[in-house]
Design an enzyme around this catalytic site. Sequence first.
Site, PDB file in Angstrom:
ATOM      1  N   LYS A  22       0.842  -1.210   0.000  1.00  0.00           N
ATOM      2  CA  LYS A  22       0.000   0.000   0.000  1.00  0.00           C
ATOM      3  C   LYS A  22       0.873   1.254   0.000  1.00  0.00           C
ATOM      4  O   LYS A  22       0.639   2.180  -0.778  1.00  0.00           O
ATOM      5  CB  LYS A  22      -0.896   0.014   1.241  1.00  0.00           C
ATOM      6  CG  LYS A  22      -1.618   1.347   1.444  1.00  0.00           C
ATOM      7  CD  LYS A  22      -2.492   1.352   2.666  1.00  0.00           C
ATOM      8  CE  LYS A  22      -1.824   1.858   3.924  1.00  0.00           C
ATOM      9  NZ  LYS A  22      -1.566   3.302   3.961  1.00  0.00           N
ATOM     10  N   ASN A  23       1.878   1.276   0.871  1.00  0.00           N
ATOM     11  CA  ASN A  23       2.659   2.506   1.033  1.00  0.00           C
ATOM     12  C   ASN A  23       3.579   2.792  -0.153  1.00  0.00           C
ATOM     13  O   ASN A  23       4.115   3.894  -0.266  1.00  0.00           O
ATOM     14  CB  ASN A  23       3.458   2.474   2.336  1.00  0.00           C
ATOM     15  CG  ASN A  23       2.562   2.685   3.548  1.00  0.00           C
ATOM     16  OD1 ASN A  23       1.359   2.910   3.394  1.00  0.00           O
ATOM     17  ND2 ASN A  23       3.134   2.596   4.738  1.00  0.00           N
ATOM     18  N   CYS A 116      -5.590  13.068  12.213  1.00  0.00           N
ATOM     19  CA  CYS A 116      -6.100  11.785  11.755  1.00  0.00           C
ATOM     20  C   CYS A 116      -6.072  10.850  12.945  1.00  0.00           C
ATOM     21  O   CYS A 116      -5.779  11.261  14.062  1.00  0.00           O
ATOM     22  CB  CYS A 116      -5.254  11.228  10.627  1.00  0.00           C
ATOM     23  SG  CYS A 116      -3.690  10.600  11.188  1.00  0.00           S
ATOM     24  N   ASP A 308       4.429   0.837  12.012  1.00  0.00           N
ATOM     25  CA  ASP A 308       3.222   0.195  11.472  1.00  0.00           C
ATOM     26  C   ASP A 308       3.056  -1.253  11.958  1.00  0.00           C
ATOM     27  O   ASP A 308       1.984  -1.829  11.797  1.00  0.00           O
ATOM     28  CB  ASP A 308       3.256   0.215   9.936  1.00  0.00           C
ATOM     29  CG  ASP A 308       2.961   1.603   9.382  1.00  0.00           C
ATOM     30  OD1 ASP A 308       2.515   2.469  10.146  1.00  0.00           O
ATOM     31  OD2 ASP A 308       3.175   1.816   8.172  1.00  0.00           O
ATOM     32  N   ARG A 400      -8.688  -0.348   4.194  1.00  0.00           N
ATOM     33  CA  ARG A 400      -7.796   0.656   3.604  1.00  0.00           C
ATOM     34  C   ARG A 400      -6.443   0.056   3.234  1.00  0.00           C
ATOM     35  O   ARG A 400      -5.778   0.562   2.323  1.00  0.00           O
ATOM     36  CB  ARG A 400      -7.534   1.792   4.608  1.00  0.00           C
ATOM     37  CG  ARG A 400      -8.670   2.792   4.754  1.00  0.00           C
ATOM     38  CD  ARG A 400      -8.230   3.932   5.651  1.00  0.00           C
ATOM     39  NE  ARG A 400      -6.868   4.318   5.330  1.00  0.00           N
ATOM     40  CZ  ARG A 400      -5.916   4.583   6.229  1.00  0.00           C
ATOM     41  NH1 ARG A 400      -6.172   4.545   7.510  1.00  0.00           N
ATOM     42  NH2 ARG A 400      -4.701   4.915   5.833  1.00  0.00           N
TER      43      ARG A 400
HETATM   44  C1  UD1 Z   1       4.257   7.057   6.254  1.00  0.00           C
HETATM   45  C2  UD1 Z   1       3.419   5.814   6.064  1.00  0.00           C
HETATM   46  C3  UD1 Z   1       2.873   5.331   7.404  1.00  0.00           C
HETATM   47  C4  UD1 Z   1       4.021   5.134   8.384  1.00  0.00           C
HETATM   48  C5  UD1 Z   1       4.895   6.385   8.482  1.00  0.00           C
HETATM   49  C6  UD1 Z   1       6.136   6.177   9.329  1.00  0.00           C
HETATM   50  C7  UD1 Z   1       2.514   6.017   3.828  1.00  0.00           C
HETATM   51  C8  UD1 Z   1       1.325   6.216   2.970  1.00  0.00           C
HETATM   52  N1  UD1 Z   1       2.334   6.113   5.163  1.00  0.00           N
HETATM   53  O1  UD1 Z   1       3.398   8.070   6.792  1.00  0.00           O
HETATM   54  O2  UD1 Z   1       2.195   4.091   7.189  1.00  0.00           O
HETATM   55  O3  UD1 Z   1       3.481   4.858   9.659  1.00  0.00           O
HETATM   56  O4  UD1 Z   1       5.334   6.773   7.159  1.00  0.00           O
HETATM   57  O5  UD1 Z   1       6.886   5.107   8.859  1.00  0.00           O
HETATM   58  O6  UD1 Z   1       3.594   5.737   3.343  1.00  0.00           O
HETATM   59  N2  UD1 Z   1       5.881  14.990  10.556  1.00  0.00           N
HETATM   60  C9  UD1 Z   1       5.920  16.346  10.860  1.00  0.00           C
HETATM   61  N3  UD1 Z   1       5.908  17.233   9.829  1.00  0.00           N
HETATM   62  C10 UD1 Z   1       5.854  16.854   8.519  1.00  0.00           C
HETATM   63  C11 UD1 Z   1       5.815  15.476   8.235  1.00  0.00           C
HETATM   64  C12 UD1 Z   1       5.832  14.571   9.268  1.00  0.00           C
HETATM   65  O7  UD1 Z   1       5.977  16.724  12.029  1.00  0.00           O
HETATM   66  O8  UD1 Z   1       5.850  17.725   7.633  1.00  0.00           O
HETATM   67  C13 UD1 Z   1       5.899  14.006  11.673  1.00  0.00           C
HETATM   68  C14 UD1 Z   1       4.619  13.166  11.725  1.00  0.00           C
HETATM   69  O9  UD1 Z   1       3.606  13.842  12.428  1.00  0.00           O
HETATM   70  C15 UD1 Z   1       5.097  11.920  12.429  1.00  0.00           C
HETATM   71  C16 UD1 Z   1       6.532  11.764  11.903  1.00  0.00           C
HETATM   72  O10 UD1 Z   1       6.913  13.041  11.413  1.00  0.00           O
HETATM   73  O11 UD1 Z   1       5.117  12.115  13.806  1.00  0.00           O
HETATM   74  C17 UD1 Z   1       6.674  10.732  10.814  1.00  0.00           C
HETATM   75  O12 UD1 Z   1       5.814  11.015   9.771  1.00  0.00           O
HETATM   76  P1  UD1 Z   1       6.097  10.580   8.253  1.00  0.00           P
HETATM   77  O13 UD1 Z   1       7.350   9.778   8.173  1.00  0.00           O
HETATM   78  O14 UD1 Z   1       5.974  11.789   7.400  1.00  0.00           O
HETATM   79  O15 UD1 Z   1       4.859   9.605   7.999  1.00  0.00           O
HETATM   80  P2  UD1 Z   1       3.862   9.596   6.781  1.00  0.00           P
HETATM   81  O16 UD1 Z   1       4.592   9.870   5.516  1.00  0.00           O
HETATM   82  O17 UD1 Z   1       2.683  10.423   7.111  1.00  0.00           O
END
Ligand code: UD1
Length: 419
Positions: A22-23, A116, A308, A400
Amino acid sequence: MQEFIITGGRPLSGELTLQGSKNSSLPIMAAALLGGGETVLKSCPELTDVYSASRILNCLGCKCSISDGTAVIDPAGAEGSEIPENLMREMRSSIMFMGAILGRTGECTVSIPGGCELGPRPIDMHLAALKKMGADISDKGGRIRCRINGGRAHGARITLPFPSVGATENIILCAVTAGGETIVNNAAREPEICDLCGFLRARGADIKGDGGSSIVINGVEELHGCEYTIMPDRIAGATYLSMTAAAGGEMILKNACVAETEPFLSVLEQTGCTIYAGRDKIYLRSCGRLRAVRERIRTMPHPGFPTDAQAVLMAALVRAEGTSVFEENIFDCRYRHTAALIKMGADIEVMGKVAVVRGVSRLHGAEIEATDLRGGAAMAVAALAAEGTTRLSGIAHIDRGYEKFEEAVSRLGGDIRRV
Ligand code: UD1
């Protein structure tokens, strides 16, 4: 509202072929928007999130059809640059389209995905990086408008404060057709980033260093079509392995990405399960009564233990002998599944980012509700190891990310029905 009725307490056994990731699928579908030529994606999982991504592509004017595990995407008429709020709300990963739309049209309008089920997920790193690449960004009532003067982003040197998966992907998506060189330092190293880069290289992109913490992208003028097979879903794999570990029995996971699953396998092995891994197969045998994991299980960016997989492993460890301790370092609200596990008889104490799981000898069925994707899957893991019947609602969360979840569980001999 559909539910799963699960009767647990019997060992599992059988073979499963793992779905596509999925990711990986979501950013790769966004990447198909760039440049010209048709993309054929094999092993594309049929999931509600993937259908949401397909709807986003359609609304941008990009053709996308999915059947029998193959997605065909043709961006020829993709002139749109705006994602309506209702589509943004369907899936947080819709933010991934921002870099691709900007790369294609030089402008985009999206909305803040907002909080979320895992707590607040800001996009400050995404926006700061896109600004460095030439985007003017304004926020009016939650609608974010990005515009690049001259229409084409330029390369930049970007150091992320944290290796965010989504921010790394958005930068790559914007940089592949930008003018000049982009360097991403402290980039996320998740295998799905490498899958996205592998796909983009197959389309003619110039990207080096993915899988490491510094990625270098040299913008190209054009991308072409290609056929590409999406990598297996290591988190779905961790879920089915946790399920058999918890219920007892033996299974073979086929089409497994063994090296990428290693951070999870090395912890699961400490529970006393027998695990053999081949090139693309994982064999697991469990007596059904696991040992607690002695070391603290700390979720970390890859190659650390994946956040995850935290919930599904916890569900397996609630009946283990001894006490296991989890430390969730990626998301603030990622213990919401613990309330349902406690309702089933588990002994779990949550203190901030730490959860202490004291093994109990038995779990019982209960009426519970999935609160998020992996938390919902964890409840199913616990239900299959519990005595009696569980009614699990909120299963739209599970749909999902897990393709035909009940078919996969039934193939392992689990007693599960969708009603
Ligand atoms: C992706 C994965 C999700 C996984 C996560 C961490 C997908 C579709 N989803 O989510 O399944 O759990 O990586 O491996 O690939 N953050 C900020 N600011 C930002 C971006 C992120 O503060 O601009 C924080 C987030 O709130 C979180 C952390 O950074 O606490 C990690 O987030 P991130 O690695 O960006 O996760 P996702 O890409 O949302």
